[in-house]
Design a protein around this motif. Structure first.
Motif, PDB file in Angstrom:
ATOM      1  N   LYS A  97       0.817  -1.224   0.000  1.00  0.00           N
ATOM      2  CA  LYS A  97       0.000   0.000   0.000  1.00  0.00           C
ATOM      3  C   LYS A  97       0.850   1.273   0.000  1.00  0.00           C
ATOM      4  CE  LYS A  97      -4.105  -2.158   1.947  1.00  0.00           C
ATOM      5  NZ  LYS A  97      -5.271  -2.024   2.851  1.00  0.00           N
ATOM      6  N   ASN A  98       2.040   1.170  -0.602  1.00  0.00           N
ATOM      7  CA  ASN A  98       2.893   2.352  -0.779  1.00  0.00           C
ATOM      8  C   ASN A  98       2.589   3.073  -2.083  1.00  0.00           C
ATOM      9  OD1 ASN A  98       4.453   1.881   1.615  1.00  0.00           O
ATOM     10  ND2 ASN A  98       5.430   0.190   0.544  1.00  0.00           N
ATOM     11  N   LEU A  99       1.803   2.431  -2.944  1.00  0.00           N
ATOM     12  CA  LEU A  99       1.366   3.020  -4.202  1.00  0.00           C
ATOM     13  C   LEU A  99      -0.136   2.846  -4.325  1.00  0.00           C
ATOM     14  CD1 LEU A  99       4.076   1.594  -6.644  1.00  0.00           C
ATOM     15  CD2 LEU A  99       3.929   3.934  -5.807  1.00  0.00           C
ATOM     16  N   ASP A 100      -0.760   3.747  -5.097  1.00  0.00           N
ATOM     17  CA  ASP A 100      -2.195   3.631  -5.344  1.00  0.00           C
ATOM     18  C   ASP A 100      -2.482   2.795  -6.583  1.00  0.00           C
ATOM     19  OD1 ASP A 100      -3.080   5.483  -3.201  1.00  0.00           O
ATOM     20  OD2 ASP A 100      -1.932   6.931  -4.387  1.00  0.00           O
ATOM     21  N   ALA A 101      -1.565   2.860  -7.548  1.00  0.00           N
ATOM     22  CA  ALA A 101      -1.746   2.107  -8.795  1.00  0.00           C
ATOM     23  C   ALA A 101      -0.388   1.887  -9.443  1.00  0.00           C
ATOM     24  CB  ALA A 101      -2.671   2.856  -9.756  1.00  0.00           C
ATOM     25  N   ILE A 102      -0.331   0.939 -10.364  1.00  0.00           N
ATOM     26  CA  ILE A 102       0.894   0.669 -11.118  1.00  0.00           C
ATOM     27  C   ILE A 102       0.543   0.401 -12.579  1.00  0.00           C
ATOM     28  CG2 ILE A 102       2.217  -0.225  -9.161  1.00  0.00           C
ATOM     29  CD1 ILE A 102       1.538  -3.070 -10.041  1.00  0.00           C
ATOM     30  N   MET A 103       1.398   0.858 -13.472  1.00  0.00           N
ATOM     31  CA  MET A 103       1.306   0.450 -14.879  1.00  0.00           C
ATOM     32  C   MET A 103       2.323  -0.662 -15.022  1.00  0.00           C
ATOM     33  SD  MET A 103      -0.357   0.967 -17.727  1.00  0.00           S
ATOM     34  CE  MET A 103      -0.917   2.630 -18.125  1.00  0.00           C
ATOM     35  N   GLN A 104       1.833  -1.891 -15.126  1.00  0.00           N
ATOM     36  CA  GLN A 104       2.677  -3.065 -14.937  1.00  0.00           C
ATOM     37  C   GLN A 104       2.728  -3.953 -16.181  1.00  0.00           C
ATOM     38  OE1 GLN A 104       5.156  -4.389 -13.693  1.00  0.00           O
ATOM     39  NE2 GLN A 104       4.651  -5.172 -11.635  1.00  0.00           N
ATOM     40  N   THR A 105       3.775  -4.759 -16.246  1.00  0.00           N
ATOM     41  CA  THR A 105       3.979  -5.718 -17.324  1.00  0.00           C
ATOM     42  C   THR A 105       3.352  -7.058 -16.952  1.00  0.00           C
ATOM     43  OG1 THR A 105       5.671  -6.645 -18.808  1.00  0.00           O
ATOM     44  CG2 THR A 105       6.225  -6.538 -16.455  1.00  0.00           C
ATOM     45  N   GLU A 106       3.607  -8.074 -17.799  1.00  0.00           N
ATOM     46  CA  GLU A 106       3.174  -9.445 -17.522  1.00  0.00           C
ATOM     47  C   GLU A 106       4.396 -10.340 -17.270  1.00  0.00           C
ATOM     48  OE1 GLU A 106       0.284 -10.293 -16.931  1.00  0.00           O
ATOM     49  OE2 GLU A 106      -1.082  -8.977 -18.023  1.00  0.00           O
ATOM     50  N   PRO A 107       4.297 -11.309 -16.350  1.00  0.00           N
ATOM     51  CA  PRO A 107       3.088 -11.797 -15.681  1.00  0.00           C
ATOM     52  C   PRO A 107       2.768 -11.090 -14.367  1.00  0.00           C
ATOM     53  CG  PRO A 107       4.919 -13.212 -15.109  1.00  0.00           C
ATOM     54  CD  PRO A 107       5.483 -12.171 -16.050  1.00  0.00           C
ATOM     55  N   GLN A 108       3.528 -10.048 -14.022  1.00  0.00           N
ATOM     56  CA  GLN A 108       3.342  -9.438 -12.705  1.00  0.00           C
ATOM     57  C   GLN A 108       1.950  -8.828 -12.519  1.00  0.00           C
ATOM     58  OE1 GLN A 108       6.132  -9.262 -14.493  1.00  0.00           O
ATOM     59  NE2 GLN A 108       7.863  -9.750 -13.148  1.00  0.00           N
ATOM     60  N   SER A 109       1.389  -8.228 -13.587  1.00  0.00           N
ATOM     61  CA  SER A 109       0.060  -7.646 -13.415  1.00  0.00           C
ATOM     62  C   SER A 109      -0.988  -8.734 -13.198  1.00  0.00           C
ATOM     63  CB  SER A 109      -0.312  -6.760 -14.612  1.00  0.00           C
ATOM     64  OG  SER A 109      -0.580  -7.501 -15.778  1.00  0.00           O
ATOM     65  N   LYS A 135      10.752 -20.943 -12.565  1.00  0.00           N
ATOM     66  CA  LYS A 135      11.042 -21.946 -11.529  1.00  0.00           C
ATOM     67  C   LYS A 135       9.902 -22.102 -10.517  1.00  0.00           C
ATOM     68  CE  LYS A 135      15.690 -21.746 -12.647  1.00  0.00           C
ATOM     69  NZ  LYS A 135      15.831 -22.569 -13.833  1.00  0.00           N
ATOM     70  N   GLY A 136       8.660 -22.113 -11.020  1.00  0.00           N
ATOM     71  CA  GLY A 136       7.509 -22.310 -10.157  1.00  0.00           C
ATOM     72  C   GLY A 136       7.035 -21.076  -9.418  1.00  0.00           C
ATOM     73  N   GLN A 137       7.643 -19.907  -9.681  1.00  0.00           N
ATOM     74  CA  GLN A 137       7.255 -18.675  -8.987  1.00  0.00           C
ATOM     75  C   GLN A 137       5.934 -18.108  -9.501  1.00  0.00           C
ATOM     76  OE1 GLN A 137      10.828 -16.472  -9.848  1.00  0.00           O
ATOM     77  NE2 GLN A 137      11.714 -16.880  -7.839  1.00  0.00           N
ATOM     78  N   ILE A 138       5.529 -18.529 -10.696  1.00  0.00           N
ATOM     79  CA  ILE A 138       4.217 -18.136 -11.196  1.00  0.00           C
ATOM     80  C   ILE A 138       3.419 -19.398 -11.498  1.00  0.00           C
ATOM     81  CG2 ILE A 138       5.130 -16.004 -12.185  1.00  0.00           C
ATOM     82  CD1 ILE A 138       4.694 -17.228 -14.976  1.00  0.00           C
ATOM     83  N   THR A 139       2.109 -19.298 -11.393  1.00  0.00           N
ATOM     84  CA  THR A 139       1.242 -20.455 -11.601  1.00  0.00           C
ATOM     85  C   THR A 139       0.813 -20.559 -13.059  1.00  0.00           C
ATOM     86  OG1 THR A 139      -0.806 -19.218 -11.212  1.00  0.00           O
ATOM     87  CG2 THR A 139       0.336 -20.114  -9.267  1.00  0.00           C
ATOM     88  N   ALA A 140       0.182 -21.692 -13.373  1.00  0.00           N
ATOM     89  CA  ALA A 140      -0.364 -21.878 -14.720  1.00  0.00           C
ATOM     90  C   ALA A 140      -1.425 -20.817 -15.008  1.00  0.00           C
ATOM     91  CB  ALA A 140      -0.957 -23.279 -14.863  1.00  0.00           C
ATOM     92  N   ASP A 141      -2.226 -20.468 -13.997  1.00  0.00           N
ATOM     93  CA  ASP A 141      -3.236 -19.420 -14.176  1.00  0.00           C
ATOM     94  C   ASP A 141      -2.589 -18.065 -14.445  1.00  0.00           C
ATOM     95  OD1 ASP A 141      -5.345 -21.152 -13.872  1.00  0.00           O
ATOM     96  OD2 ASP A 141      -5.663 -20.710 -11.745  1.00  0.00           O
ATOM     97  N   ASP A 142      -1.502 -17.769 -13.722  1.00  0.00           N
ATOM     98  CA  ASP A 142      -0.773 -16.518 -13.968  1.00  0.00           C
ATOM     99  C   ASP A 142      -0.302 -16.467 -15.419  1.00  0.00           C
ATOM    100  OD1 ASP A 142      -1.027 -15.719 -11.315  1.00  0.00           O
ATOM    101  OD2 ASP A 142       0.922 -16.531 -10.727  1.00  0.00           O
ATOM    102  N   PHE A 143       0.254 -17.599 -15.890  1.00  0.00           N
ATOM    103  CA  PHE A 143       0.748 -17.653 -17.259  1.00  0.00           C
ATOM    104  C   PHE A 143      -0.391 -17.451 -18.249  1.00  0.00           C
ATOM    105  CE2 PHE A 143       1.299 -20.027 -21.186  1.00  0.00           C
ATOM    106  CZ  PHE A 143       2.455 -19.463 -21.693  1.00  0.00           C
ATOM    107  N   ASP A 144      -1.483 -18.173 -18.059  1.00  0.00           N
ATOM    108  CA  ASP A 144      -2.610 -18.080 -18.991  1.00  0.00           C
ATOM    109  C   ASP A 144      -3.138 -16.657 -19.079  1.00  0.00           C
ATOM    110  OD1 ASP A 144      -2.371 -20.789 -19.418  1.00  0.00           O
ATOM    111  OD2 ASP A 144      -4.071 -21.348 -18.150  1.00  0.00           O
ATOM    112  N   ASP A 145      -3.284 -16.016 -17.922  1.00  0.00           N
ATOM    113  CA  ASP A 145      -3.786 -14.645 -17.902  1.00  0.00           C
ATOM    114  C   ASP A 145      -2.780 -13.681 -18.532  1.00  0.00           C
ATOM    115  OD1 ASP A 145      -6.052 -15.551 -16.638  1.00  0.00           O
ATOM    116  OD2 ASP A 145      -5.396 -14.983 -14.622  1.00  0.00           O
ATOM    117  N   ALA A 146      -1.496 -13.928 -18.264  1.00  0.00           N
ATOM    118  CA  ALA A 146      -0.446 -13.067 -18.820  1.00  0.00           C
ATOM    119  C   ALA A 146      -0.418 -13.133 -20.336  1.00  0.00           C
ATOM    120  CB  ALA A 146       0.918 -13.461 -18.251  1.00  0.00           C
TER     121      ALA A 146
END
Length: 327
Positions: A177-189, A261-272
């Motif tokens: 909660k140090n930011l109100d919003a971010i313009m982010q890349t994938e898969p982080q968004s 290395k397992g840091q993102i899930t299959a759902d994260d990948f699909d959405d990204a």
């Protein structure tokens, strides 16, 4: 005596062959710069299939596209994968590169804290918004704010205060909660949405840029002086990309397990990848519009903006696609 001479000559020839072989192999080594992002996955996959393409690819991973450009300036890379904004900035600064293909579209999302009350871009007024400096997301954010009449700066006093952080740090700052919003890349968004600490405001594709295309760039030296190897590399790029487009399972497993290395899930990948599809193509027109938007918003601070038709070279791509029967 004759027999000994023949043996000696034969041994010398064998020794020379041993010495020459590594030198020939070295000619086919390609130094590739890449980013650790979901939509950059097919670029990483090139090194996995490189041996059957008759080449060896040595991949180096960087934090952002401008770092790839710096490595190209230093002569450390032959090929690099980056967003168009970094490539354009590099070319404007005299980096001798050509854009030779596109490899992913989209890959940006404006994400807000669920409790920040941000539903539209106009709601960013008076807020702190995080973005990665020197990224295509920075350009898209500037274009979106400009379209809605909002000013911005990284110091207080404007409509929107910008906070510059790396991609992983943006998520942490939003979560904390140090930011109100971010313009982010994938898969982080996609991760921010799936983990519940972010909500989508928009996918920023309604600017003149449209959906931004990531660029594959080659040094002019590699393109001109090592043409046969460049042709092999481009065929390998097209084959790797086709594999990821045709086999979602292959792409998902490689990105989630090998790259992350397992840091993102299959759902994260699909959405990204749903927001950053793999592709091959790019046009001078797209790069020219992107350049014009950069100039309008003062991104890259280019004294002499490059003219896209001078340095977008898709002949190797078209040749590779034709050889692999891809339209």
């Amino acid at each position: 005596m004759l027999k000994k001479t023949v043996v000696a000559v034969g041994s010398a020839v064998t020794a020379m062959a041993v010495l020459v072989a590594p030198a020939q192999a070295a000619d086919d080594v390609i130094r590739l710069g890449n980013l650790k992002l979901a939509h950059f996955g097919a670029i990483s996959y090139i090194k996995e299939i490189a041996p059957k393409c008759g080449i060896k690819v040595e991949e180096s991973t960087f934090a952002k596209g401008l770092d790839v450009m710096q490595a190209m300036i230093a002569g450390e890379l032959d090929v690099g994968a980056t967003a168009s904004e970094a490539a354009i900035s590099g070319r404007a600064k005299g980096v001798p590169i050509y854009i030779v293909a596109g490899f992913a579209t989209g890959g940006a999302r404006l994400v807000a804290r669920p409790d920040a009350g941000i539903k539209t871009v106009k709601d960013l007024k008076g807020k702190k918004v995080g973005v990665t400096r020197g990224s295509i997301q920075e350009l898209l954010l500037a274009a979106e704010l400009g379209q809605h009449g909002l000013s911005s700066s990284d110091v207080p006093g404007k409509d929107v205060q910008l906070i510059y952080l790396g991609y992983p740090d943006l998520n942490q700052a939003l979560l904390g909660k140090n930011l109100d919003a971010i313009m982010q890349t994938e898969p982080q968004s996609s991760q921010a949405l799936n983990k519940g600490f972010g909500v989508e405001v928009i996918k920023p594709y309604d600017t003149p840029i449209g959906s931004p295309i990531r660029t594959l760039v080659m040094t002019e030296k590699f393109y001109k002086e090592r043409r046969p190897v460049a042709e092999k590399f481009m065929r390998c790029f097209v084959e790797a990309t086709k594999t990821f487009i045709d086999s979602k399972a292959t792409a998902q497993k490689y990105v989630t397990q090998t790259i992350f290395k397992g840091q993102i899930t299959a759902d994260d990948f699909d959405d990204a990848i749903g927001n950053s599809a793999y592709t091959y193509d790019i046009t001078p027109a797209h790069i020219q519009v992107t350049t014009d938007v950069m100039v309008k918003h003062g991104i890259g601070k280019m004294a002499t903006p490059p003219v896209a038709t001078d340095w977008v070279k898709v002949d190797l791509l078209e040749q590779a696609k034709k050889s692999l029967n891809i339209k």
